[in-house]
Design a protein around this motif. Structure first.
Motif, PDB file in Angstrom:
ATOM      1  N   LEU A   1       0.860  -1.175   0.000  1.00  0.00           N
ATOM      2  CA  LEU A   1       0.000   0.000   0.000  1.00  0.00           C
ATOM      3  C   LEU A   1       0.899   1.228   0.000  1.00  0.00           C
ATOM      4  O   LEU A   1       1.661   1.430   0.941  1.00  0.00           O
ATOM      5  N   SER A   2       0.813   2.018  -1.060  1.00  0.00           N
ATOM      6  CA  SER A   2       1.573   3.270  -1.122  1.00  0.00           C
ATOM      7  C   SER A   2       0.650   4.407  -0.736  1.00  0.00           C
ATOM      8  O   SER A   2      -0.452   4.539  -1.275  1.00  0.00           O
ATOM      9  N   VAL A   3       1.098   5.225   0.177  1.00  0.00           N
ATOM     10  CA  VAL A   3       0.244   6.306   0.666  1.00  0.00           C
ATOM     11  C   VAL A   3       1.069   7.583   0.795  1.00  0.00           C
ATOM     12  O   VAL A   3       2.260   7.539   1.138  1.00  0.00           O
ATOM     13  N   GLN A   4       0.436   8.676   0.504  1.00  0.00           N
ATOM     14  CA  GLN A   4       1.097   9.974   0.618  1.00  0.00           C
ATOM     15  C   GLN A   4       1.156  10.380   2.098  1.00  0.00           C
ATOM     16  O   GLN A   4       0.193  10.159   2.859  1.00  0.00           O
ATOM     17  N   GLU A   5       2.277  10.951   2.477  1.00  0.00           N
ATOM     18  CA  GLU A   5       2.409  11.438   3.851  1.00  0.00           C
ATOM     19  C   GLU A   5       1.260  12.382   4.189  1.00  0.00           C
ATOM     20  O   GLU A   5       0.924  13.276   3.416  1.00  0.00           O
TER      21      GLU A   5
ATOM     22  N   ALA B   1      -3.427 -23.826  23.625  1.00  0.00           N
ATOM     23  CA  ALA B   1      -2.596 -23.678  24.808  1.00  0.00           C
ATOM     24  C   ALA B   1      -1.817 -22.375  24.734  1.00  0.00           C
ATOM     25  O   ALA B   1      -1.175 -22.086  23.731  1.00  0.00           O
ATOM     26  N   GLY B   2      -1.874 -21.593  25.797  1.00  0.00           N
ATOM     27  CA  GLY B   2      -1.106 -20.369  25.856  1.00  0.00           C
ATOM     28  C   GLY B   2      -1.625 -19.278  24.958  1.00  0.00           C
ATOM     29  O   GLY B   2      -1.020 -18.214  24.853  1.00  0.00           O
ATOM     30  N   ASN B   3      -2.764 -19.514  24.339  1.00  0.00           N
ATOM     31  CA  ASN B   3      -3.317 -18.496  23.462  1.00  0.00           C
ATOM     32  C   ASN B   3      -2.350 -18.089  22.365  1.00  0.00           C
ATOM     33  O   ASN B   3      -2.075 -16.906  22.154  1.00  0.00           O
ATOM     34  N   LYS B   4      -1.801 -19.065  21.652  1.00  0.00           N
ATOM     35  CA  LYS B   4      -0.858 -18.768  20.581  1.00  0.00           C
ATOM     36  C   LYS B   4      -1.544 -17.963  19.490  1.00  0.00           C
ATOM     37  O   LYS B   4      -2.751 -18.013  19.307  1.00  0.00           O
ATOM     38  N   LEU B   5      -0.753 -17.204  18.778  1.00  0.00           N
ATOM     39  CA  LEU B   5      -1.246 -16.340  17.729  1.00  0.00           C
ATOM     40  C   LEU B   5      -1.083 -16.971  16.351  1.00  0.00           C
ATOM     41  O   LEU B   5      -0.081 -17.630  16.079  1.00  0.00           O
ATOM     42  N   THR B   6      -2.074 -16.739  15.491  1.00  0.00           N
ATOM     43  CA  THR B   6      -1.987 -17.123  14.082  1.00  0.00           C
ATOM     44  C   THR B   6      -1.948 -15.829  13.285  1.00  0.00           C
ATOM     45  O   THR B   6      -2.856 -15.008  13.377  1.00  0.00           O
ATOM     46  N   PHE B   7      -0.872 -15.657  12.512  1.00  0.00           N
ATOM     47  CA  PHE B   7      -0.663 -14.421  11.783  1.00  0.00           C
ATOM     48  C   PHE B   7      -1.184 -14.507  10.356  1.00  0.00           C
ATOM     49  O   PHE B   7      -1.134 -15.566   9.721  1.00  0.00           O
ATOM     50  N   GLY B   8      -1.653 -13.370   9.855  1.00  0.00           N
ATOM     51  CA  GLY B   8      -1.997 -13.256   8.453  1.00  0.00           C
ATOM     52  C   GLY B   8      -0.749 -13.015   7.627  1.00  0.00           C
ATOM     53  O   GLY B   8       0.371 -12.979   8.155  1.00  0.00           O
ATOM     54  N   GLY B   9      -0.947 -12.836   6.329  1.00  0.00           N
ATOM     55  CA  GLY B   9       0.176 -12.727   5.414  1.00  0.00           C
ATOM     56  C   GLY B   9       0.905 -11.399   5.404  1.00  0.00           C
ATOM     57  O   GLY B   9       2.034 -11.326   4.928  1.00  0.00           O
ATOM     58  N   GLY B  10       0.292 -10.343   5.903  1.00  0.00           N
ATOM     59  CA  GLY B  10       0.981  -9.064   5.981  1.00  0.00           C
ATOM     60  C   GLY B  10       0.761  -8.150   4.797  1.00  0.00           C
ATOM     61  O   GLY B  10       0.510  -8.598   3.672  1.00  0.00           O
ATOM     62  N   THR B  11       0.862  -6.856   5.053  1.00  0.00           N
ATOM     63  CA  THR B  11       0.779  -5.808   4.034  1.00  0.00           C
ATOM     64  C   THR B  11       1.915  -4.824   4.262  1.00  0.00           C
ATOM     65  O   THR B  11       2.113  -4.357   5.389  1.00  0.00           O
ATOM     66  N   ARG B  12       2.644  -4.513   3.187  1.00  0.00           N
ATOM     67  CA  ARG B  12       3.707  -3.516   3.303  1.00  0.00           C
ATOM     68  C   ARG B  12       3.112  -2.134   3.057  1.00  0.00           C
ATOM     69  O   ARG B  12       2.385  -1.934   2.075  1.00  0.00           O
ATOM     70  N   VAL B  13       3.407  -1.201   3.927  1.00  0.00           N
ATOM     71  CA  VAL B  13       2.975   0.189   3.759  1.00  0.00           C
ATOM     72  C   VAL B  13       4.198   1.041   3.436  1.00  0.00           C
ATOM     73  O   VAL B  13       5.181   1.019   4.183  1.00  0.00           O
ATOM     74  N   LEU B  14       4.115   1.752   2.321  1.00  0.00           N
ATOM     75  CA  LEU B  14       5.185   2.675   1.926  1.00  0.00           C
ATOM     76  C   LEU B  14       4.627   4.093   1.957  1.00  0.00           C
ATOM     77  O   LEU B  14       3.644   4.387   1.269  1.00  0.00           O
ATOM     78  N   VAL B  15       5.239   4.943   2.754  1.00  0.00           N
ATOM     79  CA  VAL B  15       4.769   6.316   2.883  1.00  0.00           C
ATOM     80  C   VAL B  15       5.643   7.209   2.016  1.00  0.00           C
ATOM     81  O   VAL B  15       6.870   7.264   2.195  1.00  0.00           O
ATOM     82  N   LYS B  16       5.011   7.899   1.095  1.00  0.00           N
ATOM     83  CA  LYS B  16       5.737   8.781   0.181  1.00  0.00           C
ATOM     84  C   LYS B  16       5.737  10.194   0.748  1.00  0.00           C
ATOM     85  O   LYS B  16       4.691  10.714   1.136  1.00  0.00           O
ATOM     86  N   PRO B  17       6.919  10.830   0.795  1.00  0.00           N
ATOM     87  CA  PRO B  17       6.992  12.184   1.363  1.00  0.00           C
ATOM     88  C   PRO B  17       6.365  13.224   0.452  1.00  0.00           C
ATOM     89  O   PRO B  17       6.177  12.995  -0.735  1.00  0.00           O
TER      90      PRO B  17
END
Lengths: 115, 114
Positions: free
Chosen positions: B11-15, B98-114
């Motif tokens: 995801l590219s987003v403007q500052e 047990a221990g309430n382990k976490l299952t993670f999703g695949g992730g999204t990269r965020v790029l902030v453009k100045p």
């Protein structure tokens, strides 16, 4: 220390070599988790300790992977006869309790590269 | 340093603009959800969490929305800053594990453009 500490930071192993990865959790934290993170993916659960007891090891990919936490603090993840598919970042996390709403704090990870 | 997320959706987003990151989960038994931020070479860092009995929770510049009907989670970042550039993961917890382990999703990269 102030946070979860992992060592070494980077490890290069030749295929077939055994490796040991160390995790120092936050002092007093009961729960300790190991996760494996392949490049470009989210962390995947490996194993969980409550104090010294390993309560869940369902995520360990094979019997070459072994984890221990003998005194309920420091933990070691050992991988025997490493293979190229073991290359990943290995993350350790700890939390104060084991119930709901206990935030897990992650270390910086150990990046393992098997060549 | 090492790069996390070479092949992640980006995801590219403007500052200064707002960012919205989406996550779908599959386990209807999950009762607790967390958003993590992961910068290159670092471990995941907690941002905000939400329990399944809530549909919205706000923090500082961040809001998490939960729609249990369609098993969807979103993270909104207001007035995105260059320091927000990272990979963002949602994680869910099954209370039966047990221990309430976490299952993670695949992730999204965020790029902030100045």
């Amino acid at each position: 220390g102030a946070g979860v500490s992992q060592s070494p930071r980077y490890k290069v192993a030749k295929r077939g070599q055994d490796v040991a990865l160390r995790c120092d959790p936050i002092s007093g934290h009961v729960s300790l988790f190991w996760y494996q993170q392949a490049l470009g993916q989210g962390p995947e659960f490996l194993t969980y300790f409550q104090n010294e007891a390993q309560l869940d090891k369902s995520g360990l990919p094979s019997d070459r992977f072994f984890a221990e936490r003998p005194e309920g603090s420091v933990s070691t993840l050992k991988i025997q006869r490493t293979q190229q598919e073991d290359s990943a970042v290995y993350l350790c996390a700890s939390s104060f309790g084991q119930g709901a709403n206990t935030e897990a704090f992650f270390g910086q990870g150990t990046r393992l590269t098997v060549v | 340093g090492e790069s996390v997320g070479l092949h992640l959706p980006t995801l590219s987003v403007q500052e200064g603009d707002n960012s919205i990151i989406n996550c779908a989960y599959s386990n209807s038994a999950s009762d607790y959800f967390i958003w993590y931020k992961q910068e290159s070479g670092k471990g995941p860092q907690f941002i905000i969490d939400i329990r399944s009995n809530m549909d919205k929770r706000q923090g500082q510049r961040v809001t998490v929305l939960l729609n249990k009907t369609v098993k969807h989670l979103s993270l909104q970042i207001a007035a995105t800053q260059p320091g927000d550039s990272a990979v963002y993961f949602c994680a869910e917890r099954d209370p039966r594990a047990a221990g309430n382990k976490l299952t993670f999703g695949g992730g999204t990269r965020v790029l902030v453009k100045p």
